[in-house]
Write an enzyme that holds these catalytic residues in place. Structure first.
Site, PDB file in Angstrom:
ATOM      1  N   HIS A 175      65.083  34.785 -15.193  1.00  0.00           N
ATOM      2  CA  HIS A 175      64.049  35.810 -15.214  1.00  0.00           C
ATOM      3  C   HIS A 175      62.707  35.261 -15.679  1.00  0.00           C
ATOM      4  O   HIS A 175      61.880  36.000 -16.225  1.00  0.00           O
ATOM      5  CB  HIS A 175      64.471  36.969 -16.124  1.00  0.00           C
ATOM      6  CG  HIS A 175      65.734  37.646 -15.697  1.00  0.00           C
ATOM      7  ND1 HIS A 175      66.502  38.416 -16.537  1.00  0.00           N
ATOM      8  CD2 HIS A 175      66.377  37.655 -14.500  1.00  0.00           C
ATOM      9  CE1 HIS A 175      67.558  38.875 -15.883  1.00  0.00           C
ATOM     10  NE2 HIS A 175      67.513  38.438 -14.646  1.00  0.00           N
ATOM     11  N   GLU A 208      68.393  35.774  -3.871  1.00  0.00           N
ATOM     12  CA  GLU A 208      68.069  34.648  -4.741  1.00  0.00           C
ATOM     13  C   GLU A 208      68.642  33.376  -4.115  1.00  0.00           C
ATOM     14  O   GLU A 208      69.801  33.334  -3.714  1.00  0.00           O
ATOM     15  CB  GLU A 208      68.639  34.889  -6.147  1.00  0.00           C
ATOM     16  CG  GLU A 208      68.064  36.160  -6.771  1.00  0.00           C
ATOM     17  CD  GLU A 208      68.743  36.589  -8.061  1.00  0.00           C
ATOM     18  OE1 GLU A 208      69.524  35.786  -8.621  1.00  0.00           O
ATOM     19  OE2 GLU A 208      68.504  37.722  -8.512  1.00  0.00           O
ATOM     20  N   GLU A 238      76.520  35.686  -7.850  1.00  0.00           N
ATOM     21  CA  GLU A 238      75.334  34.886  -8.136  1.00  0.00           C
ATOM     22  C   GLU A 238      75.583  33.852  -9.239  1.00  0.00           C
ATOM     23  O   GLU A 238      75.042  33.957 -10.339  1.00  0.00           O
ATOM     24  CB  GLU A 238      74.158  35.787  -8.516  1.00  0.00           C
ATOM     25  CG  GLU A 238      74.429  36.824  -9.593  1.00  0.00           C
ATOM     26  CD  GLU A 238      73.184  37.599  -9.967  1.00  0.00           C
ATOM     27  OE1 GLU A 238      72.141  36.966 -10.216  1.00  0.00           O
ATOM     28  OE2 GLU A 238      73.252  38.839  -9.999  1.00  0.00           O
TER      29      GLU A 238
END
Length: 400
Positions: free
Chosen positions: A230, A260, A356
């Site tokens: 982040h 992503e 992920e």
């Protein structure tokens, strides 16, 4: 001048992300749970539950908002600064409170709940000062934390929600391709991020002409800035051989999606390629584990073993995936549907979850940087459906 504590200001036509029946279905399930637990009224204060049950995504700016649900009413409580916009974007009724007298917000809430009732509230959102005011104004007979109960409801998506999430995933892909087109040495992270964001917002406006447009964003990191998932965008210029992290996040009517990907500028060195390929292999392995009957903890442990066998587990930084729906980086989270060791939720058809895996290799170590791939999957009767289209891996994402 007579200054009211609250009033109704309704003008314009209602425009909602879903058909009215979708909200009625959600409220029916909620009211059934309320009746089972002896709750007379729920006072929702979080952005995610207000949006989930009413369609209205508020902008607090220091002011409290709510959705009050009883067995017969569903009423959003909004500040006067917003005028009639909350009513136009709410499924049910709307009351506007004024700021001419402190705590008119709670007087408006009381007008719907009544005093001395059993009140459902969100313990993970209601701050202490507002909790005290709730007690003072509503004088509840009892209070019940309904945050876990509503989270469980939100984890199971309706057909209408899944259709919207599909569109969100497709818009995320649009942003990914726009980013790939502008990546080159000498370009700043911020310039790349803006290209992806602009492309997504244009696509959202094209597909959803009646929506409200806000909160779509991109995190695009390069080099050392890829170490955290982040990390904010900076003005760092891309350099040949840089590892990149592409993260596109379209927001459509409070519904969030993500794409992503790991990329490299012009070339990838052997050490980095080895780690990248291992993370891609874990990504593919993990997606194969997402099926009905598997628990989040079991999936997590199997991916842990996969990385441990390759001496890479020490580089893992967080869980391997999470739910999708009404959530954002500043509101909402279905913590009960995260791929972590301490989450025992069993996957079921209609859930939507990401895979992920991310590895962060420290600076000064061969292959340094953060590697992450991210796809969105719908759990089906027999397995899953991947609704992310942008390719992953070295063949497509070494940008020359």
């Amino acid at each position: 001048m007579d200054r009211p504590e609250f009033y109704r200001f309704h003008q314009g036509e209602k425009t909602l992300p879903f058909e009215p029946q979708e909200y009625e279905n959600r409220l029916t399930r909620l009211r059934t749970d309320m009746q089972t637990r002896g709750i007379d009224a729920c006072v929702f204060t979080s952005m995610h539950n207000v949006a989930y049950y009413s369609g209205f995504l508020y902008c607090a700016f220091g002011r409290p908002y709510a959705l009050v649900v009883t067995q017969t009413e569903d009423v959003t409580i909004a500040a006067g600064i917003d005028a009639a916009q909350p009513w136009r974007r709410s499924h049910g009724d709307n009351i506007t409170y004024t700021d001419w007298q402190r705590n008119n917000y709670w007087r408006a809430v009381l007008s719907v709940t009544g005093a001395g009732k059993t009140i459902g509230y969100e313990a993970d959102h209601l701050i202490l000062t507002q909790s005290d005011l709730m007690g003072n104004f509503l004088s509840p007979k009892a209070t019940v934390d309904v945050a876990p109960m509503t989270m469980r409801q939100r984890m199971h998506k309706s057909a209408a929600e899944i259709a919207l999430i599909r569109s969100c995933a497709q818009v995320a892909d649009v942003g990914g391709y726009a980013i790939k087109d502008v990546v080159k040495a000498g370009t700043r992270e911020i310039d790349v991020a803006m290209a992806g964001r602009d492309a997504m917002e244009l696509e959202i406006a094209k597909q959803f002409p009646d929506a409200e447009y806000r909160d779509t964003w991109v995190w695009f990191q390069s080099g050392i800035n890829t170490d955290g998932a982040h990390n904010p965008v900076t003005g760092r210029m891309l350099q040949p051989g840089d590892i990149l992290s592409l993260n596109t996040f379209p927001m459509i009517s409070a519904y969030y999606a993500a794409l992503e990907r790991t990329l490299f500028v012009e070339t990838v060195d052997p050490a980095s390629l080895k780690i990248w390929e291992a993370n891609v292999a874990a990504h593919e392995f993990g997606m194969g584990l997402l099926k009905p009957g598997a628990s989040c903890a079991e999936v997590t442990e199997q991916i842990n073993t996969f990385f441990a066998e390759r001496d890479l587990l020490q580089y893992r930084t967080f869980g391997y995936g999470h739910s999708f729906g009404v959530l954002s980086h500043y509101y909402g989270r279905e913590a009960g549907l995260e791929l972590r060791e301490d989450t025992d939720t069993v996957l079921a058809p209609g859930m939507v979850i990401s895979m992920e895996p991310m590895l962060t290799v420290p600076e000064g170590t061969p292959g340094a940087g953060g590697y992450r791939e991210h796809d969105i999957l719908i759990i089906t009767e027999n397995g899953n459906e991947n609704i992310t289209g942008y390719p992953y891996g070295p063949e497509f994402n070494v940008i020359s």
